[in-house]
Design an enzyme around this catalytic site. Structure first.
Site, PDB file in Angstrom:
ATOM      1  N   ASP A  19      -9.557  -5.278  -5.065  1.00 17.89           N
ATOM      2  CA  ASP A  19      -8.945  -4.236  -4.235  1.00 17.89           C
ATOM      3  C   ASP A  19      -9.599  -2.885  -4.512  1.00 17.89           C
ATOM      4  O   ASP A  19      -9.555  -2.385  -5.639  1.00 17.89           O
ATOM      5  CB  ASP A  19      -7.448  -4.167  -4.518  1.00 17.89           C
ATOM      6  CG  ASP A  19      -6.667  -3.433  -3.452  1.00 17.89           C
ATOM      7  OD1 ASP A  19      -7.230  -2.498  -2.848  1.00 17.89           O
ATOM      8  OD2 ASP A  19      -5.504  -3.796  -3.216  1.00 17.89           O
TER       9      ASP A  19
ATOM     10  N   HIS B 137      -7.365  -5.561  -0.636  1.00 16.48           N
ATOM     11  CA  HIS B 137      -6.203  -4.881  -0.062  1.00 16.48           C
ATOM     12  C   HIS B 137      -5.624  -5.596   1.168  1.00 16.48           C
ATOM     13  O   HIS B 137      -4.407  -5.711   1.306  1.00 16.48           O
ATOM     14  CB  HIS B 137      -6.599  -3.448   0.308  1.00 16.48           C
ATOM     15  CG  HIS B 137      -5.473  -2.472   0.225  1.00 16.48           C
ATOM     16  ND1 HIS B 137      -4.894  -2.086  -0.959  1.00 16.48           N
ATOM     17  CD2 HIS B 137      -4.811  -1.788   1.192  1.00 16.48           C
ATOM     18  CE1 HIS B 137      -3.941  -1.209  -0.723  1.00 16.48           C
ATOM     19  NE2 HIS B 137      -3.866  -1.007   0.576  1.00 16.48           N
TER      20      HIS B 137
ATOM     21  N   SER C 132       0.825  -1.203   0.000  1.00 17.82           N
ATOM     22  CA  SER C 132       0.000   0.000   0.000  1.00 17.82           C
ATOM     23  C   SER C 132       0.865   1.262   0.000  1.00 17.82           C
ATOM     24  O   SER C 132       1.666   1.465  -0.910  1.00 17.82           O
ATOM     25  CB  SER C 132      -0.958  -0.047   1.202  1.00 17.82           C
ATOM     26  OG  SER C 132      -1.920   0.973   1.147  1.00 17.82           O
TER      27      SER C 132
END
Length: 413
Positions: free
Chosen positions: A356, A389, A186
């Site tokens: 995601d 995610h 991320s």
């Protein structure tokens, strides 16, 4: 069939989660500077932290290191030098793990030891170093600024690129005498991509693995993140004098943990509105997550990320004022991080998921277009249609699906 927590309830819970902590601890923060004569030299090692709480308890050797950035932030960087079998250290290649937004280094230790990436790397012959970004639980020291000052929180991810990442890289390189492998998740991918686009770190880097890569974010589908950006939520908090963006209120965290223990409640859905529908989270992982996360960041950092969502660019922080931008950058608009400048010969491993909501497929494909000229044998791209995610750091199947191929990639380098 397990009860599902509805979309509106998730929104309400997350709003309460933020405001419960922001109202309780979100008083105005004022600059409180210490004179340089009052600064005490900080040790290079720490005796408390992630090592004692989560690593040594699993039978692994661990060292707590402290790294001081050029702008004075003191960062915790735990090291797992060997695997559980405690073989010789030798010349194990170093790997630096960098967490994402609202997380800290514990990201890599949330799963059981046989599934956590940090432990898997150590058991596979790597020297593992775990970064903790400024402002998180174990990286809240500064050589002169107390954490209740507005100056302490006057940063965005630009400063992570300029200061945190180079300081940590240099420290690990100096300690090991070797180039590093890098793994980011991320925001940890964003700061690496930005640094590489500016020709930073290259002389100390062997290869980089980017999980749920964040660069372009204009196509982000997370309703929570998108609505916050579109409604200038972070900017509003900043005007209120709330410079530490914290989602952690103790009473609310305990409420959520108690709720998640109730039969028939699947609390993995708490993450869905933010991350997308994760495929592979165990219901028990949410309580483990709430034991340690979420972590604070700077409200200014949230403003910067919101600007990226609204504007569709990868640029430095925009002060939204020509004079201020000119004062900081020598130009009326913020400089852009040019992804096409990432060296074509750098070994890269990118893995992204079809579910995601933060690292959206369209945004990742736009990033990949900037890497079109990358050497074919130096770029590995993995796509998991079912991954969202959080699956990349908390998924039960991540060892088989993501970590084992990633480790094989590193060994080839």
């Amino acid at each position: 069939m397990a009860n599902k927590i509805s979309f509106p309830i998730v929104i309400i819970i997350l709003v309460i989660l933020f405001w419960g902590s922001a109202i309780a601890g979100g008083r105005r923060l004022y600059p409180l500077r210490t004179q340089s004569s009052d600064i005490t030299a900080l040790p290079s090692f720490s005796t408390e932290g992630i090592c004692s709480s989560l690593v040594k308890t699993q039978g692994y050797a661990c060292e707590e290191h402290l790294v001081t950035t050029v702008d004075g932030y003191v960062l915790s960087v735990p090291r797992i030098p060997v695997g559980r079998s405690r073989g010789p250290r030798g010349n194990r290649p170093p790997v630096l793990l960098q967490h994402g937004l609202f997380m800290d280094g514990i990201t890599w230790l949330l799963l059981p030891p046989s599934q956590s990436l940090a432990f898997l790397l150590a058991d596979n012959g790597f020297d593992v170093w775990i970064a903790n970004t400024r402002g998180t639980k174990y990286s809240r020291q500064h050589i002169s600024l107390p954490t209740n000052s507005s100056d302490y929180w006057n940063w965005s991810w630009d400063e992570l690129v300029a200061y945190d990442l180079p300081a940590t890289f240099q420290y690990v390189h100096d300690q090991t005498g070797q180039k590093l492998h890098y793994i980011g998740h991320s925001q940890g991918t964003l700061i690496a991509l930005a640094a590489l686009s500016k020709d930073q770190l290259l002389n100390m880097l062997r290869s980089a693995a980017l999980l749920s890569p964040i660069a372009y974010v204009s196509q982000m589908t997370s309703p929570l993140a998108k609505n916050a950006a579109d409604n200038f939520f972070a900017e509003y908090l900043y005007k209120l004098g709330i410079f530490e963006f914290s989602l952690r209120g103790d009473a609310v965290i305990q409420f959520l943990k108690d709720m998640c223990k109730k039969p028939g409640i699947d609390c993995t859905n708490l993450l869905t509105t933010f991350t997308g529908p994760n495929c592979c989270l165990s219901p028990s992982i949410v309580n483990i997550f709430l034991d340690h996360e979420p972590q604070s960041t700077a409200t200014k950092n949230m403003i910067h990320l919101s600007q990226m969502i609204r504007q569709g660019t990868i640029a430095m922080f925009d002060y939204m004022n020509i004079d201020e931008n000119t004062r900081h950058y020598g130009r009326p608009t913020p400089p852009v991080y040019d992804m096409t400048r990432i060296p074509n010969s750098l070994p890269l491993y990118l893995s992204y998921g079809g579910a995601d909501a933060l690292s959206d497929v369209k945004d990742v494909q736009r990033l990949l277009e900037t890497l079109d000229d990358h050497d074919g044998d130096k770029l590995v791209v993995q796509y998991r249609n079912d991954y969202a995610h959080a699956d990349y750091v908390m998924g039960e199947n991540a060892k088989r699906d993501i970590y084992e191929p990633l480790i094989s990639f590193f060994k080839l380098q």
